[in-house]
Each structure stands twice: as C-alpha cells, then as structure tokens.
Design an enzyme around this catalytic site. Sequence first.
Site, PDB file in Angstrom:
ATOM      1  N   HIS A  89      -9.200  -0.779  10.149  1.00  0.00           N
ATOM      2  CA  HIS A  89      -9.081   0.690  10.117  1.00  0.00           C
ATOM      3  C   HIS A  89     -10.430   1.336   9.835  1.00  0.00           C
ATOM      4  O   HIS A  89     -11.194   0.842   9.022  1.00  0.00           O
ATOM      5  CB  HIS A  89      -8.076   1.128   9.044  1.00  0.00           C
ATOM      6  CG  HIS A  89      -6.666   0.910   9.474  1.00  0.00           C
ATOM      7  ND1 HIS A  89      -6.120  -0.350   9.576  1.00  0.00           N
ATOM      8  CD2 HIS A  89      -5.706   1.774   9.881  1.00  0.00           C
ATOM      9  CE1 HIS A  89      -4.866  -0.239  10.009  1.00  0.00           C
ATOM     10  NE2 HIS A  89      -4.598   1.026  10.209  1.00  0.00           N
ATOM     11  N   PRO A  90     -10.676   2.459  10.519  1.00  0.00           N
ATOM     12  CA  PRO A  90     -11.904   3.189  10.225  1.00  0.00           C
ATOM     13  C   PRO A  90     -11.781   3.858   8.856  1.00  0.00           C
ATOM     14  O   PRO A  90     -10.671   4.123   8.388  1.00  0.00           O
ATOM     15  CB  PRO A  90     -11.947   4.261  11.320  1.00  0.00           C
ATOM     16  CG  PRO A  90     -10.508   4.502  11.648  1.00  0.00           C
ATOM     17  CD  PRO A  90      -9.823   3.172  11.482  1.00  0.00           C
TER      18      PRO A  90
ATOM     19  N   PHE B 122      -9.852   2.517   2.334  1.00  0.00           N
ATOM     20  CA  PHE B 122      -8.683   3.301   1.924  1.00  0.00           C
ATOM     21  C   PHE B 122      -7.920   3.715   3.177  1.00  0.00           C
ATOM     22  O   PHE B 122      -8.487   4.334   4.074  1.00  0.00           O
ATOM     23  CB  PHE B 122      -9.157   4.535   1.159  1.00  0.00           C
ATOM     24  CG  PHE B 122      -8.080   5.507   0.791  1.00  0.00           C
ATOM     25  CD1 PHE B 122      -7.065   5.134  -0.086  1.00  0.00           C
ATOM     26  CD2 PHE B 122      -8.078   6.800   1.308  1.00  0.00           C
ATOM     27  CE1 PHE B 122      -6.062   6.044  -0.445  1.00  0.00           C
ATOM     28  CE2 PHE B 122      -7.091   7.708   0.950  1.00  0.00           C
ATOM     29  CZ  PHE B 122      -6.075   7.327   0.077  1.00  0.00           C
TER      30      PHE B 122
ATOM     31  N   LEU C 173      -4.536   5.722   4.644  1.00  0.00           N
ATOM     32  CA  LEU C 173      -3.494   6.696   4.335  1.00  0.00           C
ATOM     33  C   LEU C 173      -2.984   7.257   5.662  1.00  0.00           C
ATOM     34  O   LEU C 173      -3.784   7.584   6.545  1.00  0.00           O
ATOM     35  CB  LEU C 173      -4.103   7.839   3.499  1.00  0.00           C
ATOM     36  CG  LEU C 173      -3.191   8.980   3.083  1.00  0.00           C
ATOM     37  CD1 LEU C 173      -2.207   8.509   1.993  1.00  0.00           C
ATOM     38  CD2 LEU C 173      -4.005  10.158   2.544  1.00  0.00           C
ATOM     39  N   ALA C 174      -1.670   7.357   5.805  1.00  0.00           N
ATOM     40  CA  ALA C 174      -1.111   7.969   7.019  1.00  0.00           C
ATOM     41  C   ALA C 174      -1.331   9.474   6.911  1.00  0.00           C
ATOM     42  O   ALA C 174      -0.517  10.198   6.353  1.00  0.00           O
ATOM     43  CB  ALA C 174       0.368   7.635   7.139  1.00  0.00           C
TER      44      ALA C 174
ATOM     45  N   SER D 134      -6.824   7.437  16.223  1.00  0.00           N
ATOM     46  CA  SER D 134      -7.423   7.704  14.928  1.00  0.00           C
ATOM     47  C   SER D 134      -8.134   9.060  14.936  1.00  0.00           C
ATOM     48  O   SER D 134      -8.059   9.837  13.974  1.00  0.00           O
ATOM     49  CB  SER D 134      -8.406   6.577  14.603  1.00  0.00           C
ATOM     50  OG  SER D 134      -8.880   6.718  13.320  1.00  0.00           O
ATOM     51  N   GLN D 135      -8.799   9.327  16.035  1.00  0.00           N
ATOM     52  CA  GLN D 135      -9.522  10.596  16.190  1.00  0.00           C
ATOM     53  C   GLN D 135      -8.555  11.783  16.070  1.00  0.00           C
ATOM     54  O   GLN D 135      -8.811  12.734  15.341  1.00  0.00           O
ATOM     55  CB  GLN D 135     -10.175  10.576  17.566  1.00  0.00           C
ATOM     56  CG  GLN D 135     -11.103  11.712  17.859  1.00  0.00           C
ATOM     57  CD  GLN D 135     -11.873  11.431  19.148  1.00  0.00           C
ATOM     58  OE1 GLN D 135     -12.352  10.315  19.355  1.00  0.00           O
ATOM     59  NE2 GLN D 135     -11.976  12.396  20.001  1.00  0.00           N
ATOM     60  N   ARG D 136      -7.417  11.681  16.778  1.00  0.00           N
ATOM     61  CA  ARG D 136      -6.412  12.756  16.731  1.00  0.00           C
ATOM     62  C   ARG D 136      -5.878  12.929  15.317  1.00  0.00           C
ATOM     63  O   ARG D 136      -5.760  14.035  14.815  1.00  0.00           O
ATOM     64  CB  ARG D 136      -5.237  12.410  17.657  1.00  0.00           C
ATOM     65  CG  ARG D 136      -5.347  12.987  19.057  1.00  0.00           C
ATOM     66  CD  ARG D 136      -3.993  13.008  19.756  1.00  0.00           C
ATOM     67  NE  ARG D 136      -3.320  11.728  19.784  1.00  0.00           N
ATOM     68  CZ  ARG D 136      -3.558  10.770  20.695  1.00  0.00           C
ATOM     69  NH1 ARG D 136      -4.445  10.961  21.639  1.00  0.00           N
ATOM     70  NH2 ARG D 136      -2.902   9.635  20.667  1.00  0.00           N
ATOM     71  N   GLU D 137      -5.551  11.795  14.671  1.00  0.00           N
ATOM     72  CA  GLU D 137      -4.939  11.861  13.342  1.00  0.00           C
ATOM     73  C   GLU D 137      -5.916  12.435  12.321  1.00  0.00           C
ATOM     74  O   GLU D 137      -5.555  13.318  11.536  1.00  0.00           O
ATOM     75  CB  GLU D 137      -4.484  10.449  12.925  1.00  0.00           C
ATOM     76  CG  GLU D 137      -3.300   9.966  13.738  1.00  0.00           C
ATOM     77  CD  GLU D 137      -3.145   8.453  13.786  1.00  0.00           C
ATOM     78  OE1 GLU D 137      -2.224   7.983  14.462  1.00  0.00           O
ATOM     79  OE2 GLU D 137      -3.945   7.739  13.155  1.00  0.00           O
TER      80      GLU D 137
HETATM   81  C1  2AL Z   1      -6.347   6.460   9.326  1.00  0.00           C
HETATM   82  C2  2AL Z   1      -6.295   6.692  10.714  1.00  0.00           C
HETATM   83  O1  2AL Z   1      -7.143   6.317  11.530  1.00  0.00           O
HETATM   84  N1  2AL Z   1      -5.166   7.410  10.960  1.00  0.00           N
HETATM   85  C3  2AL Z   1      -4.530   7.596   9.782  1.00  0.00           C
HETATM   86  O2  2AL Z   1      -3.468   8.201   9.652  1.00  0.00           O
HETATM   87  N2  2AL Z   1      -5.280   7.009   8.791  1.00  0.00           N
HETATM   88  N3  2AL Z   1      -7.351   5.774   8.737  1.00  0.00           N
HETATM   89  C4  2AL Z   1      -7.376   5.497   7.397  1.00  0.00           C
HETATM   90  N4  2AL Z   1      -8.452   4.813   6.945  1.00  0.00           N
HETATM   91  O3  2AL Z   1      -6.475   5.860   6.652  1.00  0.00           O
END
Ligand code: 2AL
Length: 170
Positions: free
Chosen positions: A67-68, A119, A121-122, A84-87
């Site tokens: 995950h980035p 870290f 997180l959604a 990931s960009q959109r989120e």
């Molecule tokens: C991300 C992601 O790319 N999309 C998301 O909801 N959370 N990344 C992250 N490190 O939590």
Amino acid sequence: MDIEKVNSMDFGEFVDVFGNVIERCPLIAAAVWSKRPFSGLGDLEKHFFAFIDGLPLSGQEGVLRCHPELAGRQLPWGWLTAESQREQSAAGLQNLGAAERLRFTELTAQYRTRFGFPFVLAVRLSDPAAAPRELARRLRCPPAQELRTALGEVKKICHLRLADLLGEQP
Ligand code: 2AL
C-alpha cells in the site's frame, strides 16, 4: 457488471479486472480465479479475505507494504494506482492545514518505524479530520493487534473496490 459476467471471465480478464482490489497484489486475484463460480459479491470477497488470512505473517506484512503511504500533502500522482489516487483524493487529506499535515506526515513515519509497514486506513469510510486521530490512536496499539486492524482496513478497501466493479452498494 453482474456475477455471471465475473464467472464467465477467463483467467487473464479476471486478473486484469480484479488484480488491484488488494492494492498491488494481482497474485491474490490469480489465486481467487480458481474458486469460481461465485454466488455474489459476498462470496467473491470471502475468497480474497481467506487468501489473506491464510498467509504467513511475512505475507500479511507484504500485503500491507504494497500500500502507498497515506499522504497529507499534495500527492505524487505518478506512483499511485488509479484506485488509490481516487480514494486518497476523495479523502481530502491534502486539504489539511499546514501544521496538521506536518503532524500527519511525522506520525505516518513513526508508525512505519514502529510496525514495519505503512499506516493503512479505508479513507472512503473516514473523513480528513478523523484520519490523524485514528493514526495517533493506532500508533499506540500492540503490534499483533495493529496487524489485525490494518488487515481489516485492507479488507474494507477490497470490499469497496469490488462493490464499485460489480456496480453494487457497498
Ligand atoms: C489507502 C489507499 O490507497 N486507499 C485507501 O483507502 N487507503 N492507502 C493507505 N495507506 O491507507
């Protein structure tokens, strides 16, 4: 896209479409294809989750490391996947004030040092103000508990991405 369409996909198409529902882990989609036919979204995601749960610790940490970093600053778009960009963009973290952004960046660095993975997180289920609070709270958790929490977030992200692809309400 309905579940019949999913069940009719050949291996290549399935991995193309579902290869990033777990961030940068197309291998998981490749393994899940063998489990078809699927009865619906819940059944499909169950196989993604079971694969993650069945990994050894090193594999689970590997999934998290794919995950980035969550960015509390202007995002370097180039290296983020489209999902990931959109989120991250929708989460509005880049709208944090300068001091909050600095604090967020410091805490994400501390988190990575403490746990050895970024870290996660959604962010679509969170809001910009809640993310730094959640980061500060989770930073204090015992490592085994935090690994479970982080994998739970990966599963939430997977659920949302699958729901988008199947055109269903999350
Ligand atoms: C991300 C992601 O790319 N999309 C998301 O909801 N959370 N990344 C992250 N490190 O939590």
